[in-house]
Scaffold this motif. Structure first.
Motif, mmCIF file in Angstrom:
data_model
loop_
_atom_site.group_PDB
_atom_site.id
_atom_site.type_symbol
_atom_site.label_atom_id
_atom_site.label_comp_id
_atom_site.label_asym_id
_atom_site.label_seq_id
_atom_site.Cartn_x
_atom_site.Cartn_y
_atom_site.Cartn_z
ATOM 1 N N PRO A 503 0.841 -1.204 0.000
ATOM 2 C CA PRO A 503 0.000 0.000 0.000
ATOM 3 C C PRO A 503 0.875 1.252 0.000
ATOM 4 C CG PRO A 503 0.130 -0.883 2.215
ATOM 5 C CD PRO A 503 0.835 -1.873 1.330
ATOM 6 N N PRO A 504 0.282 2.423 -0.330
ATOM 7 C CA PRO A 504 1.058 3.667 -0.327
ATOM 8 C C PRO A 504 1.626 3.970 1.066
ATOM 9 C CG PRO A 504 -1.043 3.963 -1.462
ATOM 10 C CD PRO A 504 -1.104 2.625 -0.809
ATOM 11 N N ILE A 505 2.740 4.696 1.078
ATOM 12 C CA ILE A 505 3.435 5.011 2.329
ATOM 13 C C ILE A 505 3.568 6.526 2.451
ATOM 14 C CG2 ILE A 505 5.573 4.764 3.646
ATOM 15 C CD1 ILE A 505 6.078 2.154 2.090
ATOM 16 N N ILE A 506 3.204 7.062 3.601
ATOM 17 C CA ILE A 506 3.451 8.475 3.919
ATOM 18 C C ILE A 506 4.666 8.532 4.839
ATOM 19 C CG2 ILE A 506 2.538 10.573 4.969
ATOM 20 C CD1 ILE A 506 -0.263 9.580 4.318
ATOM 21 N N HIS A 507 5.721 9.198 4.406
ATOM 22 C CA HIS A 507 6.967 9.215 5.186
ATOM 23 C C HIS A 507 6.777 9.871 6.542
ATOM 24 C CE1 HIS A 507 11.029 10.345 6.484
ATOM 25 N NE2 HIS A 507 11.473 9.396 5.673
ATOM 26 N N ARG A 508 6.132 11.038 6.586
ATOM 27 C CA ARG A 508 5.715 11.723 7.820
ATOM 28 C C ARG A 508 6.818 12.544 8.498
ATOM 29 N NH1 ARG A 508 2.971 8.664 12.973
ATOM 30 N NH2 ARG A 508 1.424 10.204 13.557
ATOM 31 N N ASP A 509 8.082 12.409 8.088
ATOM 32 C CA ASP A 509 9.155 13.201 8.718
ATOM 33 C C ASP A 509 10.210 13.571 7.677
ATOM 34 O OD1 ASP A 509 10.453 14.571 10.697
ATOM 35 O OD2 ASP A 509 11.411 12.825 11.577
ATOM 36 N N VAL A 510 9.752 14.137 6.540
ATOM 37 C CA VAL A 510 10.668 14.569 5.484
ATOM 38 C C VAL A 510 11.391 15.829 5.959
ATOM 39 C CG1 VAL A 510 10.873 15.379 3.119
ATOM 40 C CG2 VAL A 510 9.224 13.577 3.688
ATOM 41 N N ASP A 553 3.432 20.106 8.424
ATOM 42 C CA ASP A 553 2.306 20.628 7.654
ATOM 43 C C ASP A 553 1.348 21.353 8.611
ATOM 44 O OD1 ASP A 553 0.064 21.077 6.156
ATOM 45 O OD2 ASP A 553 -0.392 18.964 5.802
ATOM 46 N N PRO A 554 1.098 22.674 8.432
ATOM 47 C CA PRO A 554 0.220 23.400 9.354
ATOM 48 C C PRO A 554 -1.207 22.865 9.350
ATOM 49 C CG PRO A 554 0.763 24.751 7.437
ATOM 50 C CD PRO A 554 1.651 23.555 7.380
ATOM 51 N N GLU A 555 -1.682 22.386 8.187
ATOM 52 C CA GLU A 555 -3.039 21.832 8.144
ATOM 53 C C GLU A 555 -3.104 20.539 8.951
ATOM 54 O OE1 GLU A 555 -6.347 21.373 4.688
ATOM 55 O OE2 GLU A 555 -4.527 20.190 4.390
ATOM 56 N N TYR A 556 -2.073 19.730 8.870
ATOM 57 C CA TYR A 556 -1.989 18.488 9.654
ATOM 58 C C TYR A 556 -1.956 18.798 11.156
ATOM 59 C CZ TYR A 556 0.341 14.313 11.582
ATOM 60 O OH TYR A 556 0.699 13.234 12.342
ATOM 61 N N HIS A 561 -5.221 15.325 10.473
ATOM 62 C CA HIS A 561 -5.467 14.473 9.314
ATOM 63 C C HIS A 561 -4.177 14.380 8.502
ATOM 64 C CE1 HIS A 561 -10.041 15.522 9.546
ATOM 65 N NE2 HIS A 561 -9.666 14.633 10.451
ATOM 66 N N LEU A 562 -3.587 13.184 8.493
ATOM 67 C CA LEU A 562 -2.327 12.966 7.779
ATOM 68 C C LEU A 562 -2.619 12.482 6.367
ATOM 69 C CD1 LEU A 562 0.819 12.737 7.904
ATOM 70 C CD2 LEU A 562 0.475 10.354 8.605
ATOM 71 N N THR A 563 -2.101 13.203 5.353
ATOM 72 C CA THR A 563 -2.251 12.803 3.955
ATOM 73 C C THR A 563 -0.890 12.854 3.283
ATOM 74 O OG1 THR A 563 -2.593 15.031 3.073
ATOM 75 C CG2 THR A 563 -4.530 13.894 3.974
ATOM 76 N N GLU A 564 -0.854 12.361 2.020
ATOM 77 C CA GLU A 564 0.407 12.430 1.285
ATOM 78 C C GLU A 564 0.834 13.880 1.048
ATOM 79 O OE1 GLU A 564 -1.006 12.337 -3.355
ATOM 80 O OE2 GLU A 564 -0.697 10.398 -2.376
ATOM 81 N N LYS A 565 -0.139 14.840 1.098
ATOM 82 C CA LYS A 565 0.199 16.248 0.899
ATOM 83 C C LYS A 565 1.008 16.809 2.088
ATOM 84 C CE LYS A 565 -1.867 16.652 -3.051
ATOM 85 N NZ LYS A 565 -2.938 17.591 -3.280
ATOM 86 N N SER A 566 0.981 16.093 3.251
ATOM 87 C CA SER A 566 1.825 16.504 4.382
ATOM 88 C C SER A 566 3.301 16.336 4.023
ATOM 89 C CB SER A 566 1.480 15.683 5.629
ATOM 90 O OG SER A 566 0.138 15.874 6.003
ATOM 91 N N ASP A 567 3.631 15.225 3.306
ATOM 92 C CA ASP A 567 4.998 15.050 2.810
ATOM 93 C C ASP A 567 5.350 16.123 1.793
ATOM 94 O OD1 ASP A 567 5.430 12.912 4.417
ATOM 95 O OD2 ASP A 567 5.304 11.383 2.845
#
Length: 701
Positions: A503-510, A553-556, A561-567
Motif C-alpha cells: 500500500p502507499p506510504i506516507i513518510h511523515r518526517d521529510v 504541515d500546518p493543516e496536519y 489528518h495525515l495525507t500524502e500532501k503533508s509530505d
C-alpha cells in the motif's frame, strides 16, 4: 591611685574591649517594629508587610488569609503566592499550571500566564515541562520587544514502557533554561486526547517549574493530577536604577552588584568577611571567624586565631615559630653536630649543612614547579579537547546516540588515538584532499571500514571558528546542478512511496537531516520510523501530530489528518533550504526570519526572491529562470491547504523536466530504478556499506 581613678580606668578597659559578633541567626532581617514573618515565610527587608516596612511599593508583600484560615504571603496586590524570599535576589512563587482534561463539558484551562512588573523570570533555575500522551506545549516570552517561543511534544501509546524520572518525550518532555531575560511568560497546551489501553487518562499539563522540584512519574498519566500550582523562581532587583545611586540603599560593609537585564537595576551584597542584611541599617556585620564554627584554619597550623574586621589572623602558639613558608607554625629544630673527635662542629661544617639544606630545598622546589607545570599543561589539554568536543556538536551527537536519535549501531564518536591509528599517525601518503583550514586523510578502522578523517592544519584558537564553519564555506559553492539533482532524486523516492508502493506510504518526517548523500551526492531518503501505511480505501489518516518543527504541515497540525500532501509540504521546506542554504528554523536573526518557509513566502510575495537565495548559486550563469521556476514550485508545495498542493508525482516530473532541459546527466527515471534506489537506501544507512553525510551537514548545520 584613688578609688575613683581605679574605677575610671576599669570603665575605659571595659568600654574598649572587643565584643563578640552576634550569630547569624540573631541578625535582624526586617526594619525595627516591623513583622518579619507571614505564616512560616520569612519577609526580609527590602520586602515588607506594610508600605512603611518595605523599601517601596515594588517590595510590598500582602499577608492575606487563605481559605483554610492560614496566613499566605502574596506578591504586591496580586494573587501570586510567595513560598520563599532570598536576600541574594530570588523569590520562589507558586504558579498555576496549564491543564486540560477531555471530560465533556469540563473547564478547558489550556493556558497559564505570568506578568511581572518589577521582577524577571529566572533564566537558568527553571525548566518548561509538558506531561501527557498526545500533548504539544509551547511557552512564549516577551520583554521590551524581544520575544521567543519554545516548545516540546509528549507522546505515548501505551502505559508499558513509560520511564519514570525522565522527560525524554515519552509521556513527558522538557525544555531547560529560559532563552532571554523576561518579565512575561505564557504557556499553553495543544492536545488531542486519545485513550490507548484504557489505563491512561485524557489529561495534559504544561508548566514552568524550579528545576529540582519536579520528578516525572508514570502515575501522572493514569490518574488526574490534583496539583494546581508549581514552584517557579523569579529574580528581584532594585529596578530602574544603577550602582552609582546605590549609596542610599546598600548599607555599610556592602558592595553593589549590577543586574544584567534589559532595564538594568542592581542588588546589594555583603563584602567578604561580613554577613547579614545588606539593605538594613547599619549594614553587614563582621563575621567572627574565630568562633567555634570551623571558619578558620589556625588550629591546623598550630596557631591561635584572632578576629579582625572582615577577616582573621593566625598567631603561632607559645613555643612555636613561623615555618617561613607561609603555611603554619613549627617547633624549633635543634641541630647537634660533632666531628670525629666528639667535639662541636666548626663554622665551616655548619655552612655545609646550610648549603645542603638550601640545595635540597631548591631541588624540591624545582620538582614541585615542574610537576605543577605539567599538570597545568595536562588540564589545559583536557579542557581544550572538551571545548572542541562541545563546539563541534559532540555533546548533541552523544545525547542523540544515547536517546536513540542517531542509530547506535552506525554512529560512533572516536578518540584522537583511534583516528591516529586509523591514519597511521596521519601518514602523508594517505592525504586525499585539503581545505582552507584542514587536511583530509583516508583511514582504515580495525573492522576494515574505510573512513575520511579531517584534521586541522594549525592548532590555533583564533582559527577554531573558521575550521568549524568550513563545511559551510565548502557547501555554499555546491553547484546548482547538484542541488537540483538532489531535489529530483528525493522527489522521485517520495513519488514512488505515494503512487507506486502498495500500500502507499506516507513518510511523515521529510527533512534535510533524513536525506543522506553518498560519495557521489546521490540522495537517499532515510528514517522511516514515523512512516504510516495508507489503506487502499482511504486517502487520509487521523493520527496524533508527529514530525519536526519547521517542516510540519500546518493543516496536519490543526486537523490531525495525515495525507500524502503533508509530505509535499515538508519537501517544499527542503526545496527552500536547497535554494537558500538556510535552516528551516533559526533563532539567530530577527523574529520575522526565524521560520524559513514563512520568510521565503513573504519575500516571494514582495517580488524580492533574490534577497534570500544563496548568493553563490546566483553567481552561476543562465540559471535565473530555473531558480524562479523551482521557487514557484516550492511556493505551491507550501500552500496552507493540502488540496491546493501538487502531488509528489507532479513535483518529480517538473523537477525532472528542468534537469533534462539543462542537458545535465541524470539517472534512469523508470519506476524500477526508483524502487531499487528506495531498497538500496536501507543498506546505505549503515557505515559498513557507505560513508554518508546528512544533507544538513553539507550546509554547515
Amino acid at each position: 591611685m584613688s578609688f575613683l581613678a581605679a574605677v575610671l580606668v576599669l570603665s575605659a578597659v571595659i568600654s574598649f574591649a572587643p565584643t563578640a559578633a552576634p550569630s547569624k541567626s540573631n541578625y535582624p532581617i526586617a526594619k525595627p517594629n516591623c513583622d518579619d514573618h507571614c505564616g512560616n515565610v520569612s519577609i526580609p527587608f527590602p520586602f515588607g508587610l506594610t508600605p512603611d516596612c518595605s523599601l517601596n511599593s515594588d517590595f510590598f508583600i500582602n499577608c492575606a488569609t487563605s481559605i483554610d484560615g492560614s496566613p499566605t504571603p502574596l506578591l504586591g496586590h496580586g494573587n501570586l503566592r510567595v513560598r520563599r524570599i532570598s536576600i541574594e535576589g530570588q523569590l520562589i512563587v507558586m504558579k498555576h499550571i496549564a491543564k486540560y482534561c477531555d471530560e465533556g463539558n469540563s473547564p478547558q484551562d489550556k493556558s497559564s500566564w505570568i506578568r511581572l512588573s518589577k521582577q524577571y523570570v529566572n533564566q537558568t533555575a527553571n525548566k518548561f515541562i509538558a506531561v501527557g500522551c498526545s500533548t504539544t506545549a509551547t511557552v512564549l516570552g516577551e520583554d521590551n520587544g524581544r520575544s521567543y517561543q519554545i516548545g516540546c511534544i509528549a507522546t505515548c501509546n501505551r502505559f508499558q514502557g513509560v520511564p519514570n524520572g525522565t522527560c525524554s518525550g515519552i509521556g513527558c518532555c522538557q525544555m531547560n533554561d529560559i532563552p532571554i531575560v523576561t518579565r512575561n511568560l505564557n504557556f499553553k497546551l495543544e492536545t488531542k486526547a486519545t485513550k490507548t489501553d484504557g489505563i491512561i487518562t485524557d489529561c495534559s499539563y504544561a508548566f514552568v517549574v524550579k528545576k529540582d522540584e519536579f520528578h516525572f512519574s508514570s502515575d501522572m498519566l493514569t490518574q488526574q493530577w490534583e496539583v494546581q500550582r508549581m514552584p517557579m523562581v523569579i529574580d528581584w532587583v532594585i529596578f530602574n536604577d544603577t550602582c552609582s545611586n546605590s549609596g542610599r540603599t546598600c548599607q555599610g560593609n556592602t558592595t553593589c552588584v549590577p543586574f544584567e537585564g534589559p532595564d538594568g537595576g542592581y542588588r546589594c551584597a555583603c563584602e567578604k568577611g561580613y554577613e547579614g542584611n545588606p539593605y538594613l541599617h547599619p549594614g553587614c556585620l563582621d563575621i567572627d571567624e574565630c568562633a567555634d564554627d570551623g571558619q578558620n584554619d589556625c588550629s591546623s597550623k598550630n596557631a591561635t586565631c584572632f578576629n579582625t574586621l572582615g577577616g582573621y589572623n593566625c598567631t603561632c602558639k607559645a613555643g612555636y615559630i613561623d615555618d617561613a613558608k607561609g603555611g603554619g607554625c613549627q617547633l624549633p629544630i635543634k641541630y647537634e653536630c660533632k666531628d670525629n673527635n666528639g667535639k662541636g662542629c666548626h663554622s665551616s661544617n655548619r655552612v655545609n649543612f646550610v648549603a645542603m639544606g638550601v640545595a635540597l630545598g631548591m631541588i624540591v622546589l624545582l620538582i614541585t614547579v615542574f610537576s605543577l607545570y605539567w599538570e597545568h599543561r595536562r588540564r589545559k589539554s583536557v579542557q581544550m579537547k572538551e571545548k572542541f568536543f562541545r563546539e563541534n556538536g559532540g555533546l548533541i551527537l552523544q545525547q542523540r546516540i544515547v536517546q536513540g536519535g542517531a542509530s547506535s549501531s552506525t554512529t560512533r564518536i572516536f578518540t584522537a588515538q583511534e583516528l591516529e591509528k586509523a591514519t597511521n599517525n596521519y601518514d602523508q601518503t594517505k592525504i586525499i584532499g585539503q581545505g582552507g583550514f584542514g587536511i583530509v586523510y583516508k583511514g582504515h578502522l580495525l573492522d576494515g571500514q574505510v573512513v575520511a578523517v579531517k584534521r586541522s592544519k594549525i592548532m590555533d584558537t583564533t582559527q577554531v571558528e573558521q575550521f568549524i564553519n568550513e563545511n559551510k564555506d565548502k557547501a555554499s559553492v555546491l553547484p546548482w546542478s547538484t542541488r537540483l539533482r538532489i531535489a529530483t532524486e528525493t522527489a522521485e523516492v517520495l513519488s514512488y512511496l505515494h503512487s507506486a508502493a502498495s500500500p502507499p506510504i506516507i513518510h511523515r518526517d521529510v527533512k534535510s537531516v533524513n536525506i543522506l548523500l553518498d560519495n557521489d551526492y546521490t540522495a537517499k531518503v532515510s528514517d522511516f520510523g514515523a512512516s504510516r501505511l495508507v489503506p487502499q480505501d482511504k486517502t487520509q489518516l487521523t493520527t496524533m501530530v508527529q514530525g519536526t518543527f519547521g517542516y510540519l504541515d500546518p493543516e496536519y497540525m490543526q486537523t490531525h489528518h495525515l495525507t500524502e500532501k503533508s509530505d509535499v509540504y515538508s519537501f517544499g521546506v527542503v526545496l527552500v533550504e536547497l535554494l537558500t542554504s538556510k535552516r528551516a528554523i533559526s533563532f539567530d536573526g530577527p523574529e520575522l526570519e526565524r521560520n524559513l518557509s514563512q520568510h521565503f513566502l513573504s519575500l516571494l510575495k514582495e517580488n524580492k526572491l533574490f534577497k534570500i537565495l544563496d548568493g553563490n548559486i546566483l553567481c552561476q550563469e543562465n540559471i535565473t529562470e530555473e531558480l524562479q521556476e523551482v521557487a514557484l514550485l516550492a511556493k505551491r508545495c507550501l500552500y496552507f491547504k493540502g488540496d491546493d498542493r501538487p502531488k509528489m508525482k507532479e513535483v518529480a516530473m517538473e523537477l525532472g523536466g528542468l534537469r533534462r532541459a539543462t542537458k545535465h546527466s541524470w539517472a534512469n527515471n523508470s519506476e524500477t530504478s526508483i524502487e531499487s534506489q528506495a531498497l538500496v537506501m536501507k543498506q546505505s544507512i549503515s557505515l559498513k556499506d557507505h560513508l554518508e553525510l546528512p544533507l544538513s551537514s553539507r550546509y554547515g548545520r
